[in-house]
Scaffold this active site. Structure first.
Site, PDB file in Angstrom:
ATOM      1  N   LYS A 126       1.424  -1.119   0.058  1.00  0.00           N
ATOM      2  CA  LYS A 126      -0.251  -0.345   0.172  1.00  0.00           C
ATOM      3  C   LYS A 126       0.804   1.177  -0.267  1.00  0.00           C
ATOM      4  CE  LYS A 126      -4.411   0.880   0.462  1.00  0.00           C
ATOM      5  NZ  LYS A 126      -5.969  -0.220  -0.116  1.00  0.00           N
ATOM      6  N   ASP A 166      -7.053   3.995  -4.352  1.00  0.00           N
ATOM      7  CA  ASP A 166      -7.695   3.932  -3.112  1.00  0.00           C
ATOM      8  C   ASP A 166      -8.190   5.532  -3.262  1.00  0.00           C
ATOM      9  OD1 ASP A 166      -7.609   2.670  -0.530  1.00  0.00           O
ATOM     10  OD2 ASP A 166      -7.316   3.870   0.250  1.00  0.00           O
TER      11      ASP A 166
END
Ligand code: 2IT
Length: 448
Positions: A126, A166
């Protein structure tokens, strides 16, 4: 509690102070694994849990860009390469003012297990930035994305690490980042990012995939309960592409989504967000520079509840689609009081650990994020496959694969929970099934 599990949770907290979100997810995952750890003493011998909670690599960098007024701006940029045992690191980039290492480590850790559950060969990672896209012009977003990629490009690659979107990172941002990557590398490696536009290697159904996948997963749970989606009322938070995709699929299958929310409040549309006009307006609204959910209430003449969350609205199914920790004990009490039987996490870690336990104890079936929202990253992995084949599947083909994947995720979670004596606990089951594949790969690869 299992001693080894307890020790690693405590050590992780001590070694990572001031990282509450990371501690929250480590606690949730590791406590799910007690029976597995008890059955596999070799994992303690190999310090497997100590290794799995430690990211393989964290990159942090400076991002410098110039705003429209000519002022120089400085942001933090990050990539957490959490676990690459089963495939290249894969996971989104989040651009939001709240972004810090605790949040990216929790997201990266979740991603490891989620990606494992998809059945596809992707590791977990991430990244992102504390850049705040709200109110920025297109030109500012482009300059930021170019500056961000000018550092990130050296750490990623089609076989190394494949970022995606995201919160705060959608098609526009992916486009600008891919353009900069291609310019620096002088190579057309479009498999290096997913969530791309359709003209340069994006996959059909990727924008819809998280929402659609969540509803396909819900259908598996309904089938298990001899129930169906028809006529059901869904209470949603968020208004981004996850909530949009979910509302669209709910409408198609005969249910209705009645709420959406943003930072300034929630809307209640008792007729449901079911028409093409309403669903398309969400896209239009989101593309505007100062998007907020009140615009929907103004446009369609429905109730807007300023500064409130939607969890007090009665529904059959609750679907948090926004961000972490939006449902704590107070909200869980409202959900239980509504008599609802289903709660599916379409956002990442939208629920505190005590709220999950409370809802489960009161008979609510929880579909955890790493299962229920895995459709997005699964279609990202299908996008990688299509890019490497230099061939694209039809929308029907991608959708069919997504359905199969969501069924596999549900079935493997249910099976893992049953095998370890936990009944139909889809939360623990998802953690166990996701963990076992990564654990076996790590064991096979030796001490790394
Ligand atoms: O949380 C997630 O799974 C995502 N933001 C999607 C990640 C991806 O690589 O598509």
């Amino acid at each position: 509690m299992n001693e080894y599990v307890e020790r690693v949770i405590a050590e992780t907290k001590a070694k990572n102070p001031n990282e509450p979100e990371f501690h929250q997810t480590v606690t949730e995952v590791l406590t799910s694994l007690e029976n597995v750890i008890a059955a596999h003493p070799e994992y303690e011998q190999a310090a497997l849990l100590e290794r799995i909670v430690e990211p393989e690599r964290i990159i942090q960098f400076r991002v410098v860009w110039v705003d429209d007024s000519g002022k120089t701006q400085v942001n933090k940029g990050y990539r957490v390469q959490f676990n690459g045992a089963i495939g290249p690191y894969k996971g989104g980039l989040r651009f939001h003012k709240s972004v810090n290492l605790s949040i990216l480590k929790f997201l990266g850790f979740e991603q490891v297990f989620k990606n494992s559950l998809t059945t596809l060969p992707i590791g977990g990672g991430k990244g992102g930035s504390d850049f705040d896209p709200h109110g920025k012009s297109d030109a500012e977003v482009m300059r930021f994305c170019q500056a961000f990629m000018t550092e990130l490009y050296r750490h990623i690659g089609i076989n190394t690490d494949v970022p995606a979107g995201d919160i705060g990172v959608g098609g526009r941002e992916i486009g600008y980042m891919f353009g900069q990557y291609r310019r620096i590398r002088d190579a057309y490696e479009n498999g290096v990012l997913t969530g791309k536009g359709l003209t340069y290697g994006g996959s059909l159904i990727r924008p819809e995939a998280t929402g659609y996948g969540g509803i396909y997963y819900a259908q598996q749970v309904f089938a298990h309960e001899n129930d169906s989606i028809e006529g059901k009322t869904f209470v949603l938070s968020g208004y981004g592409n996850v909530a949009w995709g979910a509302a669209k699929k709910i409408a198609e299958l005969g249910g209705k989504a009645v709420t959406l929310s943003g930072h300034n409040g929630y809307i209640y549309d008792p007729d449901g967000i079911t028409t093409e006009e309403k669903l398309n307006y969400l896209l239009e609204m989101r593309a505007s520079r100062n998007a907020n959910i009140k615009m929907y209430a103004d446009k369609f003449g429905v109730e807007f509840h300023e500064g409130e969350k939607p969890w007090g609205v009665r529904g059959d199914v609750y679907l948090p689609c926004a961000t972490q920790n939006e449902v704590g004990m107070d909200e869980a009490e409202l959900i239980v009081a509504s008599g609802a039987k289903y709660y599916f996490e379409l956002a990442n870690m939208p629920t505190t650990n005590d709220a999950i336990a409370y809802m489960q104890a009161n008979g609510v079936i929880i579909g955890p994020a790493k299962a229920a929202n895995a459709g997005g990253v699964a279609v990202s992995a299908l996008e990688m496959s299509q890019n490497s084949m230099r061939y694209g599947w039809t929308a029907e083909e991608v959708d069919a694969k997504l359905k199969t994947i969501m069924k596999d995720i549900h079935d493997s979670s249910a099976k893992a929970a049953a095998e370890y004596g936990l009944g139909y606990d889809l939360v623990k089951g998802a953690n166990i099934a996701g963990f076992l594949k990564v654990a076996q790969a790590m064991m096979a690869q030796g001490l790394i």
